[in-house]
Design an enzyme around this catalytic site. Structure first.
Site, PDB file in Angstrom:
ATOM      1  N   ARG A   1       0.833  -1.208   0.000  1.00 50.67           N
ATOM      2  CA  ARG A   1       0.000   0.000   0.000  1.00 50.67           C
ATOM      3  C   ARG A   1       0.868   1.258   0.000  1.00 50.67           C
ATOM      4  NH1 ARG A   1      -4.522   0.795   4.575  1.00 50.67           N
ATOM      5  NH2 ARG A   1      -2.701   1.240   5.834  1.00 50.67           N
TER       6      ARG A   1
ATOM      7  N   GLU B   1     -15.977   6.663   6.309  1.00 58.13           N
ATOM      8  CA  GLU B   1     -15.162   6.000   7.331  1.00 58.13           C
ATOM      9  C   GLU B   1     -14.980   6.983   8.473  1.00 58.13           C
ATOM     10  OE1 GLU B   1     -11.155   5.376   5.872  1.00 58.13           O
ATOM     11  OE2 GLU B   1     -11.221   7.236   4.726  1.00 58.13           O
TER      12      GLU B   1
ATOM     13  N   LYS C   1      -2.601   7.106   1.202  1.00 64.24           N
ATOM     14  CA  LYS C   1      -2.312   7.398   2.612  1.00 64.24           C
ATOM     15  C   LYS C   1      -1.205   8.453   2.630  1.00 64.24           C
ATOM     16  CE  LYS C   1      -1.985   4.828   6.952  1.00 64.24           C
ATOM     17  NZ  LYS C   1      -3.013   5.550   7.668  1.00 64.24           N
TER      18      LYS C   1
HETATM   19  N1  PMP Z   1      -9.042   5.058   7.374  1.00 65.44           N
HETATM   20  C1  PMP Z   1      -8.128   6.013   7.600  1.00 65.44           C
HETATM   21  C2  PMP Z   1      -8.421   7.396   7.166  1.00 65.44           C
HETATM   22  C3  PMP Z   1      -6.903   5.695   8.220  1.00 65.44           C
HETATM   23  O1  PMP Z   1      -5.995   6.627   8.442  1.00 65.44           O
HETATM   24  C4  PMP Z   1      -6.674   4.356   8.621  1.00 65.44           C
HETATM   25  C5  PMP Z   1      -5.370   3.973   9.269  1.00 65.44           C
HETATM   26  N2  PMP Z   1      -5.206   4.534  10.536  1.00 65.44           N
HETATM   27  C6  PMP Z   1      -7.678   3.402   8.411  1.00 65.44           C
HETATM   28  C7  PMP Z   1      -8.845   3.784   7.754  1.00 65.44           C
HETATM   29  C8  PMP Z   1      -7.489   1.965   8.815  1.00 65.44           C
HETATM   30  O2  PMP Z   1      -6.555   1.371   7.972  1.00 65.44           O
HETATM   31  P1  PMP Z   1      -5.618   0.150   8.435  1.00 65.44           P
HETATM   32  O3  PMP Z   1      -6.515  -0.943   8.875  1.00 65.44           O
HETATM   33  O4  PMP Z   1      -4.844  -0.193   7.223  1.00 65.44           O
HETATM   34  O5  PMP Z   1      -4.778   0.664   9.552  1.00 65.44           O
END
Ligand code: PMP
Length: 285
Positions: free
Chosen positions: A52, A184, A151
């Site tokens: 990622r 989210e 990200k």
């Molecule tokens: N959404 C956002 C905006 C995030 O920054 C994150 C990570 N902190 C997540 C979802 C969760 O992603 P992951 O399970 O890959 O940590």
């Protein structure tokens, strides 16, 4: 043991870990990052996070000055050197130092920074009693402006939402997308359970495709639950039987209310607790 940070291609004592104030990561939020967990001394879903990271970098046209296997080695080395057994890794790649101005051609030397530390995102009490969530008025970035799938070091959108949560006494905040659909939370993905079906917004809803989200979906399917990615409105959360969040730092967090309205019984639901337990077992396998 004094903490060491990976920067400039080597591990240096924390207090000596520095980058230029001209780095465009700092000046413009021009860079990408990952947050990874370490369980039992092993980096959890390491390859998925590195993939990622490289995808985020590709999306912003940032060449990472290492191969994926060199990156994996550097993360493992940082974790081992710091003796981290159960912890968290912050991996950052910046555009590098340059002149003032947005032009990426004026930068050189993208910086890879790796910090291995501990993290406690939410108090233990929340995992037992559930989180009371609110909806932020700050919406997720329009995907035509900046894809939520990247990200990036630009987290202001999420930070503004998180501030709204904190002001309202909630450690997280639900973010809608530009169409008013559920996307989210500021740093976690969201799920609901309705009539035994586990549902979560899909990538088209403007989410970061969480690695924890993907694993929880897989664990749920393997456990016999029906799992659906679908467009979700707040109505669906208000009328859901259960709700929970997922994230690398957060793991699986039960949500018991949204905007002061109880979800289901107003206590962590059975499917949530089942998936929380299965996820924790999986992390320790
Ligand atoms: N959404 C956002 C905006 C995030 O920054 C994150 C990570 N902190 C997540 C979802 C969760 O992603 P992951 O399970 O890959 O940590």
């Amino acid at each position: 043991m004094s903490q060491k940070v990976y920067v400039g291609g080597k591990l240096v004592p924390k207090d000596e870990a520095t980058i230029s104030v001209y780095d465009h990561g700092l000046l413009y939020g021009d860079g990408v990052f990952e947050g990874l967990r370490v369980y039992g001394g092993k980096v959890f879903l390491h390859e998925e996070h590195i993939a990622r990271l490289f995808e985020s970098a590709l999306a912003i046209r940032l060449p990472i000055p290492m191969s994926t296997s060199e990156m994996i080695d550097a993360v493992n080395q940082t974790v081992a050197e710091n003796g981290v057994v159960d912890g968290y890794v912050r991996l950052v790649v910046t555009r590098g130092a340059g002149y003032l101005g947005l032009d990426i051609r004026k930068t050189s030397n993208p910086q890879v920074i790796i910090i291995a530390d501990t993290i406690t995102l939410y108090p233990e009490e929340i995992y037992r009693n559930g989180m009371k969530l609110i909806t932020a008025s700050t919406i997720r970035n329009h995907p035509g402006a900046l894809s939520a799938r990247i990200k990036s070091l630009n987290y202001l959108n999420n930070i503004l939402a998180k501030i709204e949560g904190t002001d309202a006494g909630s450690p997280e905040a639900l973010m809608l997308n530009h169409k008013g659909e559920v996307a989210e939370c500021s740093g976690d993905n969201i799920f609901i359970v309705k009539n035994g079906v586990v549902k979560t917004p899909g990538p088209d809803s403007g989410i970061l495709e969480g690695i924890t989200r993907n694993v929880v979906m897989r664990i749920a399917r393997e456990s016999g639950y029906e799992v659906r990615e679908c467009v979700m409105l707040r109505h669906d959360i208000y009328t859901a039987d259960e709700c929970f969040l997922t994230g690398s730092a957060a793991e699986v967090v039960p949500v018991v209310s949204l905007d002061g309205r109880d979800i289901g019984e107003g206590t962590p639901g059975p499917t949530t607790l089942d998936l929380l337990e299965k996820f924790q077992k999986f992390t320790r396998e």
